[in-house]
Design an enzyme around this catalytic site. Structure first.
Site, PDB file in Angstrom:
ATOM      1  N   GLY A  72      42.764  47.989  36.487  1.00 40.86           N
ATOM      2  CA  GLY A  72      43.756  46.847  36.350  1.00 40.86           C
ATOM      3  C   GLY A  72      45.225  47.000  35.808  1.00 40.86           C
ATOM      4  O   GLY A  72      45.749  46.165  35.288  1.00 40.86           O
ATOM      5  N   ARG A 120      49.521  45.433  36.994  1.00 40.69           N
ATOM      6  CA  ARG A 120      49.989  44.045  36.585  1.00 40.69           C
ATOM      7  C   ARG A 120      49.343  43.475  35.371  1.00 40.69           C
ATOM      8  O   ARG A 120      48.555  43.941  34.961  1.00 40.69           O
ATOM      9  CB  ARG A 120      50.159  43.245  37.959  1.00 40.69           C
ATOM     10  CG  ARG A 120      48.472  42.641  38.314  1.00 40.69           C
ATOM     11  CD  ARG A 120      48.670  41.502  39.371  1.00 40.69           C
ATOM     12  NE  ARG A 120      47.375  41.278  39.745  1.00 40.69           N
ATOM     13  CZ  ARG A 120      47.117  40.083  40.478  1.00 40.69           C
ATOM     14  NH1 ARG A 120      47.996  39.418  41.070  1.00 40.69           N
ATOM     15  NH2 ARG A 120      45.969  40.039  40.762  1.00 40.69           N
ATOM     16  N   ASN A 150      40.043  47.247  31.786  1.00 40.38           N
ATOM     17  CA  ASN A 150      40.793  46.130  31.937  1.00 40.38           C
ATOM     18  C   ASN A 150      40.552  45.341  33.201  1.00 40.38           C
ATOM     19  O   ASN A 150      40.945  44.308  33.204  1.00 40.38           O
ATOM     20  CB  ASN A 150      42.211  46.326  31.665  1.00 40.38           C
ATOM     21  CG  ASN A 150      43.120  45.064  31.939  1.00 40.38           C
ATOM     22  OD1 ASN A 150      43.127  44.140  31.257  1.00 40.38           O
ATOM     23  ND2 ASN A 150      43.957  45.029  33.083  1.00 40.38           N
ATOM     24  N   SER A 180      37.941  38.494  25.812  1.00 37.61           N
ATOM     25  CA  SER A 180      38.820  37.456  25.883  1.00 37.61           C
ATOM     26  C   SER A 180      38.360  36.540  24.589  1.00 37.61           C
ATOM     27  O   SER A 180      37.198  36.774  24.347  1.00 37.61           O
ATOM     28  CB  SER A 180      38.461  36.636  27.270  1.00 37.61           C
ATOM     29  OG  SER A 180      39.095  35.489  26.928  1.00 37.61           O
ATOM     30  N   TYR A 200      33.375  33.425  33.567  1.00 40.71           N
ATOM     31  CA  TYR A 200      34.090  34.285  32.958  1.00 40.71           C
ATOM     32  C   TYR A 200      33.874  34.554  31.638  1.00 40.71           C
ATOM     33  O   TYR A 200      33.729  35.675  31.139  1.00 40.71           O
ATOM     34  CB  TYR A 200      35.707  33.590  32.991  1.00 40.71           C
ATOM     35  CG  TYR A 200      36.669  34.540  32.436  1.00 40.71           C
ATOM     36  CD1 TYR A 200      37.097  35.679  33.091  1.00 40.71           C
ATOM     37  CD2 TYR A 200      37.250  34.587  31.084  1.00 40.71           C
ATOM     38  CE1 TYR A 200      38.227  36.440  32.490  1.00 40.71           C
ATOM     39  CE2 TYR A 200      38.174  34.988  30.748  1.00 40.71           C
ATOM     40  CZ  TYR A 200      38.683  36.006  31.403  1.00 40.71           C
ATOM     41  OH  TYR A 200      39.786  36.876  30.817  1.00 40.71           O
ATOM     42  N   ALA A 239      30.841  34.200  30.148  1.00 37.17           N
ATOM     43  CA  ALA A 239      29.775  34.627  29.878  1.00 37.17           C
ATOM     44  C   ALA A 239      29.907  36.235  30.269  1.00 37.17           C
ATOM     45  O   ALA A 239      29.382  37.191  29.475  1.00 37.17           O
ATOM     46  CB  ALA A 239      28.632  34.145  31.052  1.00 37.17           C
TER      47      ALA A 239
END
Length: 246
Positions: A12, A15, A86, A138, A151, A153
């Site tokens: 990833g 960007r 990522n 996150s 997301y 979890a």
């Protein structure tokens, strides 16, 4: 030039936060292979650091694609010193209405993709005497966000996977740590800042009172990839400006 002579693979990496980390690594002397499904504006990175940037089309949910990514890094730059896992997607939705396809896509990319990349990097790094693996979690891995069950979890699972991998990979001199961003002025964080009503709610939860600068996240990623973090392993490094949660 804390990463001079080292090769980093960033999934990833074309960007958003992945690109931000790539820029930080290039500034510190690393060669970087940015792996993603799309190249986006990879040419700008190549212009910034000629000869030290490569792009590899990669689907982190496909073992064969991940294997090609690792081979491309070694073929191009000679080593694989740092892997930053990522790549991620967000398919938000209330549990009652969240579709199975969205759930599976989130878990496959955010969690299974990390597993496949770390597993593929292990023999390469072990053969050369060690390396660094950095997963990306996150703030929502440890704080409830309504409508973000899939997301959150997946990211919580990434953090436990990081600790497990750190224990298993340590005998091979491979350190595994996790970078956990809060609201950064890039990607999803920028979207939050763009909605004044939502931003006012989140701003009150930030001890810093602001979004994080992308360069501040890149600095943390450089630390985890450099010799400065030699005695850090299995750690979840939160970069969130002192994020509270109500």
């Amino acid at each position: 030039m804390r990463l001079q002579g080292r090769t980093a693979v960033i999934t990833g990496g074309t960007r958003g936060l992945g690109r931000t980390i790539a820029e930080g690594y290039l500034a510190e002397g690393a060669s970087v292979l940015c792996a993603a499904r799309n190249p986006y504006d990879i040419k700008e990175l190549g212009d910034y650091a000629p000869g030290r940037v490569a792009y590899q089309e990669t689907d982190v949910t496909d073992p064969a694609s991940v294997a090609r990514m690792m081979a491309a890094a070694v073929d191009r730059f000679g080593t694989l010193d740092v892997l930053v896992c990522n790549a991620g997607v967000s398919r938000n939705g209330m549990i009652a209405k969240l579709g199975l396809a969205d759930w599976n896509d989130t878990v496959q990319t955010n969690l299974t993709g990390v597993f496949l990349c770390a597993q593929a990097a292990l023999p390469v790094m072990a053969a050369q005497g060690g390396g660094r693996i950095i997963t990306v979690s996150s703030c929502t891995a440890s704080r409830v966000a309504v409508g973000a069950a899939a997301y959150s979890a997946s990211k919580a699972a990434v953090e436990m996977f990081t600790r497990s991998a750190a224990a298993e990979f340590a005998p091979k001199n491979i350190r595994v740590n996790c970078l956990s961003p809060g609201y950064i002025d890039e990607g999803m964080g920028k979207e939050v800042r763009g909605n004044e009503r939502i931003w006012e709610t989140y701003r009150k939860r930030l001890l810093s009172g602001r979004l994080g600068d992308p360069a501040e996240l890149a600095a943390a990623a450089v630390f985890l990839a450099s010799d400065e973090s030699a005695y850090v392993n299995g750690h979840i490094l939160e970069v969130n400006g002192g994020l509270l949660w109500a």
